[in-house]
Motif scaffolding. Structure first.
Motif, PDB file in Angstrom:
ATOM      1  N   THR A   1       1.255 -15.552 -11.717  1.00 24.39           N
ATOM      2  CA  THR A   1       0.534 -15.393 -12.984  1.00 24.39           C
ATOM      3  C   THR A   1       0.266 -13.935 -13.312  1.00 24.39           C
ATOM      4  O   THR A   1       0.147 -13.573 -14.472  1.00 24.39           O
ATOM      5  CB  THR A   1      -0.809 -16.157 -12.965  1.00 24.39           C
ATOM      6  N   VAL A   2       0.186 -13.108 -12.287  1.00 21.24           N
ATOM      7  CA  VAL A   2       0.008 -11.669 -12.474  1.00 21.24           C
ATOM      8  C   VAL A   2       1.341 -11.012 -12.169  1.00 21.24           C
ATOM      9  O   VAL A   2       1.895 -11.193 -11.086  1.00 21.24           O
ATOM     10  CB  VAL A   2      -1.098 -11.121 -11.546  1.00 21.24           C
ATOM     11  N   THR A   3       1.882 -10.260 -13.117  1.00 20.83           N
ATOM     12  CA  THR A   3       3.188  -9.637 -12.923  1.00 20.83           C
ATOM     13  C   THR A   3       3.098  -8.167 -12.531  1.00 20.83           C
ATOM     14  O   THR A   3       4.073  -7.594 -12.066  1.00 20.83           O
ATOM     15  CB  THR A   3       4.041  -9.761 -14.200  1.00 20.83           C
ATOM     16  N   GLY A   4       1.947  -7.575 -12.727  1.00 22.16           N
ATOM     17  CA  GLY A   4       1.743  -6.188 -12.343  1.00 22.16           C
ATOM     18  C   GLY A   4       0.281  -5.949 -12.019  1.00 22.16           C
ATOM     19  O   GLY A   4      -0.597  -6.425 -12.731  1.00 22.16           O
ATOM     20  N   LEU A   5       0.036  -5.263 -10.922  1.00 19.51           N
ATOM     21  CA  LEU A   5      -1.326  -4.938 -10.521  1.00 19.51           C
ATOM     22  C   LEU A   5      -1.266  -3.643  -9.733  1.00 19.51           C
ATOM     23  O   LEU A   5      -0.493  -3.533  -8.785  1.00 19.51           O
ATOM     24  CB  LEU A   5      -1.887  -6.069  -9.649  1.00 19.51           C
ATOM     25  N   TRP A   6      -2.057  -2.666 -10.159  1.00 19.66           N
ATOM     26  CA  TRP A   6      -2.105  -1.369  -9.511  1.00 19.66           C
ATOM     27  C   TRP A   6      -3.554  -1.040  -9.242  1.00 19.66           C
ATOM     28  O   TRP A   6      -4.398  -1.184 -10.138  1.00 19.66           O
ATOM     29  CB  TRP A   6      -1.515  -0.284 -10.409  1.00 19.66           C
ATOM     30  N   GLY A   7      -3.866  -0.612  -8.023  1.00 21.03           N
ATOM     31  CA  GLY A   7      -5.258  -0.321  -7.703  1.00 21.03           C
ATOM     32  C   GLY A   7      -5.417   0.928  -6.871  1.00 21.03           C
ATOM     33  O   GLY A   7      -4.511   1.329  -6.134  1.00 21.03           O
ATOM     34  N   VAL A   8      -6.593   1.547  -7.015  1.00 20.00           N
ATOM     35  CA  VAL A   8      -6.948   2.745  -6.247  1.00 20.00           C
ATOM     36  C   VAL A   8      -8.423   2.659  -5.887  1.00 20.00           C
ATOM     37  O   VAL A   8      -9.266   2.473  -6.767  1.00 20.00           O
ATOM     38  CB  VAL A   8      -6.718   4.050  -7.050  1.00 20.00           C
ATOM     39  N   TYR A   9      -8.726   2.772  -4.599  1.00 17.79           N
ATOM     40  CA  TYR A   9     -10.098   2.957  -4.131  1.00 17.79           C
ATOM     41  C   TYR A   9     -10.221   4.432  -3.751  1.00 17.79           C
ATOM     42  O   TYR A   9      -9.390   4.949  -3.001  1.00 17.79           O
ATOM     43  CB  TYR A   9     -10.390   2.136  -2.874  1.00 17.79           C
ATOM     44  N   SER A  10     -11.273   5.104  -4.234  1.00 20.48           N
ATOM     45  CA  SER A  10     -11.532   6.501  -3.887  1.00 20.48           C
ATOM     46  C   SER A  10     -12.967   6.648  -3.433  1.00 20.48           C
ATOM     47  O   SER A  10     -13.875   6.033  -4.004  1.00 20.48           O
ATOM     48  CB  SER A  10     -11.319   7.416  -5.104  1.00 20.48           C
TER      49      SER A  10
ATOM     50  N   TYR B   1       0.863  -1.180   0.000  1.00 18.12           N
ATOM     51  CA  TYR B   1       0.000   0.000   0.000  1.00 18.12           C
ATOM     52  C   TYR B   1       0.896   1.225   0.000  1.00 18.12           C
ATOM     53  O   TYR B   1       1.724   1.402   0.885  1.00 18.12           O
ATOM     54  CB  TYR B   1      -0.942  -0.035   1.208  1.00 18.12           C
ATOM     55  N   ASP B   2       0.739   2.046  -1.025  1.00 13.13           N
ATOM     56  CA  ASP B   2       1.600   3.215  -1.207  1.00 13.13           C
ATOM     57  C   ASP B   2       1.141   4.403  -0.379  1.00 13.13           C
ATOM     58  O   ASP B   2       1.958   5.176   0.096  1.00 13.13           O
ATOM     59  CB  ASP B   2       1.636   3.605  -2.688  1.00 13.13           C
ATOM     60  N   SER B   3      -0.172   4.558  -0.255  1.00 12.23           N
ATOM     61  CA  SER B   3      -0.687   5.685   0.516  1.00 12.23           C
ATOM     62  C   SER B   3      -2.089   5.380   1.005  1.00 12.23           C
ATOM     63  O   SER B   3      -2.868   4.710   0.335  1.00 12.23           O
ATOM     64  CB  SER B   3      -0.710   6.963  -0.330  1.00 12.23           C
ATOM     65  N   TRP B   4      -2.365   5.846   2.206  1.00 13.27           N
ATOM     66  CA  TRP B   4      -3.700   5.759   2.804  1.00 13.27           C
ATOM     67  C   TRP B   4      -4.119   7.173   3.134  1.00 13.27           C
ATOM     68  O   TRP B   4      -3.398   7.898   3.794  1.00 13.27           O
ATOM     69  CB  TRP B   4      -3.666   4.971   4.106  1.00 13.27           C
TER      70      TRP B   4
END
Length: 146
Positions: free
Chosen positions: A86-95, A69-72
């Motif tokens: 199987t997943v090499t990159g995943l980026w997510g944002v909840y707003s 988690y980069d920022s809260w």
């Protein structure tokens, strides 16, 4: 980074409750389809998750992911995958965006890179399913609790 997929859903709760549910990593197997176990590996000084491990065991998807988690914030959290097979990159944002004192519009943006080549349209469809399913699970979890 890959293109992002985004979905939004209105939830009958204030942003603080939504962010607290997102931060409750141990509860993910109860509301996030496909997650069989989830645990916090490292915390920020305020107790929010910094690194977490999630095990996915849903049909064809069986993988262990470690996220950072980069920022809260009070209304937004950003994270990315730091280990997976199987997943090499995943980026997510909840707003969270307040609509009324008791309702919040929750936006979830996701981008994914896979270890195996896949047609772009199929990958986008998979991202949409992940985003919509996660939002639906989050809404059901929050609105079913007193």
């Amino acid at each position: 980074m890959a293109e992002r997929t985004q979905a939004e859903l209105e939830i009958a709760a204030p942003p603080a409750r939504i962010m607290a549910t997102i931060a409750d990593i141990d509860s993910y197997p109860q509301w996030c389809p496909g997650v069989s176990t989830a645990r916090v590996l490292v915390e920020f000084p305020d107790g929010r998750p910094r690194e977490v491990e999630m095990v996915f065991d849903s049909g064809p998807i069986q993988d262990t992911h470690i996220y950072r988690y980069d920022s809260w914030g009070d209304r937004e959290v950003r994270w990315h995958l730091i280990a997976g097979e199987t997943v090499t990159g995943l980026w997510g944002v909840y707003s969270c965006h307040t609509l009324q004192p008791r309702n919040t519009l929750v936006s979830y943006r996701l981008a994914m890179d896979l270890a195996v080549p896949i047609i772009g349209a199929l990958k986008r469809r998979a991202e949409k399913v992940i985003v919509r399913t996660a939002l639906k699970g989050l809404k059901e979890r929050i609105e079913s609790q007193p």
